[in-house]
Design an enzyme around this catalytic site. Structure first.
Site, PDB file in Angstrom:
ATOM      1  N   ALA A 182       0.851  -1.186   0.000  1.00 23.18           N
ATOM      2  CA  ALA A 182       0.000   0.000   0.000  1.00 23.18           C
ATOM      3  C   ALA A 182       0.889   1.239   0.000  1.00 23.18           C
ATOM      4  CB  ALA A 182      -0.913   0.010   1.231  1.00 23.18           C
ATOM      5  N   CYS A 183       0.713   2.090  -1.015  1.00 24.86           N
ATOM      6  CA  CYS A 183       1.500   3.327  -1.079  1.00 24.86           C
ATOM      7  C   CYS A 183       0.602   4.525  -0.762  1.00 24.86           C
ATOM      8  CB  CYS A 183       2.182   3.477  -2.431  1.00 24.86           C
ATOM      9  SG  CYS A 183       1.059   3.773  -3.825  1.00 24.86           S
ATOM     10  N   THR A 184       1.212   5.689  -0.656  1.00 23.46           N
ATOM     11  CA  THR A 184       0.459   6.879  -0.250  1.00 23.46           C
ATOM     12  C   THR A 184      -0.642   7.244  -1.241  1.00 23.46           C
ATOM     13  OG1 THR A 184       2.215   8.215  -1.217  1.00 23.46           O
ATOM     14  CG2 THR A 184       2.255   7.946   1.162  1.00 23.46           C
TER      15      THR A 184
END
Length: 102
Positions: free
Chosen positions: A8-10
């Site tokens: 999960a990235c920003t």
């Protein structure tokens, strides 16, 4: 070795899926079984099953943000890194996981 992971990235777009692909390829190349859940802009995809989590030797969290369902991994060995690590050095990350489990 059986691995489960969450990416999960920003922003929840590019790095999430690139990290997933790189981790899966590196793990399979090393002869491991891996299942990776993504938590991106369109929600949770490839959700990990209770069985996959229970049977996992290690959990790799390649995340830049808070994830949903983190409590599922309580009592498991967990390695947490930024998504950038999974993208740039997936083989080293899998090697680190192997050392952690050994």
């Amino acid at each position: 070795m059986k691995i489960v992971g969450v990416c999960a990235c920003t922003v929840g777009i590019a790095h999430t899926y690139i990290a997933q692909e790189k981790l899966e390829n590196a793990a399979k190349k090393a002869g491991h079984e891996i299942h990776v859940e993504t938590q991106g802009t369109i929600g949770i995809e490839n959700a990990l099953t209770e069985e996959q989590i229970k049977n996992a030797d290690i959990v790799i969290l390649a995340i830049d943000v808070k994830i949903s369902g983190r409590e599922r991994f309580e009592g498991k060995r967990v390695i947490q890194v930024p998504t950038q690590v999974a993208v740039k050095s997936p083989t080293k990350l899998i090697e680190k996981a192997e050392e952690f489990v050994a």
